[in-house]
Design an enzyme around this catalytic site. Structure first.
Site, short mmCIF file in Angstrom:
data_model
loop_
_atom_site.label_atom_id
_atom_site.label_comp_id
_atom_site.label_asym_id
_atom_site.label_seq_id
_atom_site.Cartn_x
_atom_site.Cartn_y
_atom_site.Cartn_z
N LYS A 46 37.04 6.91 -15.28
CA LYS A 46 37.36 6.66 -13.87
C LYS A 46 36.06 6.39 -13.15
CE LYS A 46 41.14 6.63 -11.41
NZ LYS A 46 42.55 6.54 -11.87
N ASP A 79 42.49 1.52 -8.15
CA ASP A 79 43.07 2.83 -7.81
C ASP A 79 43.12 2.81 -6.27
OD1 ASP A 79 43.71 5.57 -9.30
OD2 ASP A 79 42.71 6.13 -7.45
N1 GLU Z 1 44.31 3.86 -11.42
C1 GLU Z 1 45.45 3.75 -12.29
C2 GLU Z 1 45.73 5.08 -12.93
O1 GLU Z 1 45.51 6.09 -12.33
C3 GLU Z 1 45.36 2.58 -13.24
C4 GLU Z 1 44.17 2.54 -14.12
C5 GLU Z 1 44.03 1.28 -14.95
O2 GLU Z 1 44.88 0.39 -14.85
O3 GLU Z 1 43.07 1.20 -15.70
O4 GLU Z 1 46.22 5.19 -14.03
#
Ligand code: GLU
Length: 457
Positions: A137, A177
């Site tokens: 992340k 996100d």
């Molecule tokens: N932010 C999204 C999650 O919490 C998607 C992450 C992504 O597609 O890599 O899963």
């Protein structure tokens, strides 16, 4: 840490407790991270009792320390030429299952604890998708609210100028996100391409369709959430038809959860943004919400200008006082505490499923589980977004595009498979019906086994 699972402390329990105690001492101020770890750890006792090799190889201590945390300065200029400085992060937590994968969050609350909790969750969520993606992340404490398009573009370019050296289609693949959508991913990708001098489309997902993106990616988290709930309901011999649904948030996740729930015949009566919530007794008019949020970037309070029967209330937590059959928290972490959970239960909620990451705190989860509410935890219920990101990576690698329906069908199958994995794992370890335990165990075991196969390093 208290766990409901054993009376006398087993070797497994002692081991898990000791790793958590050390973690608490080391990262005493990282509340969100410790909360995410605790939620997983309490589920793992029965697994460790059956797998002494996990204790022998100290798997837990290895899994709770991120492979690396990259932290950098992002300097950018606003439209008046004032110079601003923000902090940027990328937490590469685990690449056991595949390249690091997870979104970027631009929000003033972003700090190392929030990044670590999200990246930690992402490991197990991504493992549950059955696709080859590890956990990561990133993001920044940059606040996109009120910024012009040019300011957003310059910030994204400055952010990628730092991040590009740490990411790549087989290394680490960021996405969106909170605060990061198709527009931001486009600016980030443009800058990556400029610096690298190569079209490596698979370096980022959530790109816009027609510009390397997958159809149905925008809809995927919300649709996936509703597909997951559909499985939960089917098992309980129920369906969405005529159910009253409350959805918090009004971003991508919330909008497309509402769309699919309505498609399945539910009546969605409320949604929110970070200022307040709207209640529409006639059922939310999604066209209005999309116009406000996706086209104009307005506050949700303006909804009442289009739908006079609707009521707007300031503040976010009040949304959980609205009676409903199904609650879908799709806003942000810790939006449902014990008190909100008790109110939902008193008002007759039957299903709660998490579209946001960690929207229910541990007290709230226990309230739901102890009161017979069907509860779909985030790392399973909202995995449709990242799963579709992995489908975007597959399309980018093979240089083809799939139709909306092809992607949507694959997403639907993935959500069914995630539900089955959670249900089966919960049954296998003696916690039938407890999808929290099921999701944590099913997600964890694949990572732990992979870690053992790779040897100590
Ligand atoms: N932010 C999204 C999650 O919490 C998607 C992450 C992504 O597609 O890599 O899963």
């Amino acid at each position: 840490m208290t766990t409901p699972y054993v009376n006398a402390k087993s070797e497994a329990q002692t081991y898990i407790d000791s790793v958590f105690e050390q973690l608490k001492l080391k990262y005493a101020h990282q509340n969100e991270f410790l909360q995410a770890v605790e939620e997983v750890f309490v589920s793992l006792v029965p697994v460790f009792e059956q797998h002494p090799e996990y204790i022998k190889n100290n798997v837990l201590s290895r899994i709770v320390e991120p492979d690396r945390i990259i932290s950098f300065r992002v300097t950018w200029q606003d439209d008046q030429n004032n110079v601003h400085v923000n902090r940027g992060y990328r937490v590469q937590f685990s690449n056991v299952v595949g390249p690091y994968k997870g979104g970027l969050r631009f929000h003033p609350t972003v700090n190392e604890s929030i990044m670590k909790f999200l990246a930690f969750e992402q490991i197990f969520k991504n493992s549950l998708t059955t696709l080859p993606i590890g956990g990561a992340k990133g993001g920044s404490d940059f606040d996109p609210k009120g910024k012009s398009n040019s300011e957003i573009m310059r910030f994204c370019q400055a952010f990628m100028t730092e991040l590009y050296r740490y990411v790549g289609p087989d290394v680490d693949v960021p996405a969106g996100d909170i605060g990061v959508g198709g527009r931001e991913v486009g600016y980030l990708y443009g800058q990556y391409k400029r610096i690298r001098g190569a079209h490596e489309a698979g370096v980022l997902t959530g790109k816009q369709p027609g510009y390397g993106g997958s159809l149905a990616r925008k809809e995927a988290t919300g649709y996936g959430l509703v597909y997951f709930v559909e499985e939960m309901l089917q098992d309980a011999k129920e369906s969405f038809l005529n159910k009253t649904v409350v959805v918090s948030g009004s971003g991508n996740v919330a909008i497309y959860a509402m769309e699919k729930a309505q498609h399945f015949g539910a009546k969605v009566v409320a949604c929110s943004d970070s200022n307040g919530y709207i209640y529409d007794p006639n059922g939310i008019d999604l066209k209005v919400v999309k116009e406000l949020k996706e086209v104009n970037g307005e506050r949700i309070s303006n909804y009442v200008n289009y739908r006079p029967d609707a009521v707007y209330s300031e503040g976010c937590s009040g949304i959980w006082t609205i009676p409903c059959d199904i609650a879908l928290p799709c806003a942000t972490q810790n939006e449902i505490d014990g008190e909100a959970a008790r109110t939902l239960i008193a008002n007759g909620v039957k299903v709660v499923a998490e579209g946001a990451n960690m929207p229910s705190n541990i007290e709230a989860i226990n309230e739901f589980l102890n009161n017979g509410v069907l509860f779909g935890p985030a790392k399973a219920a909202n995995a449709g977004g990242v799963a579709t990101s992995a489908l975007e990576m597959a399309q980018n690698s093979s240089r083809v595009y799939w139709s909306f329906n092809e992607v949507d069908e694959k997403l639907h199958d993935i959500m069914k498979s995630i539900y089955t994995q959670c249900k089966t794992a919960a049954e296998k370890y003696g916690y039938a019906g407890n999808l929290v335990v099921g999701a944590n165990i099913a997600g964890f075991v694949k990572v732990a086994d992979g870690l053992l196969k790779e040897g100590v390093y």
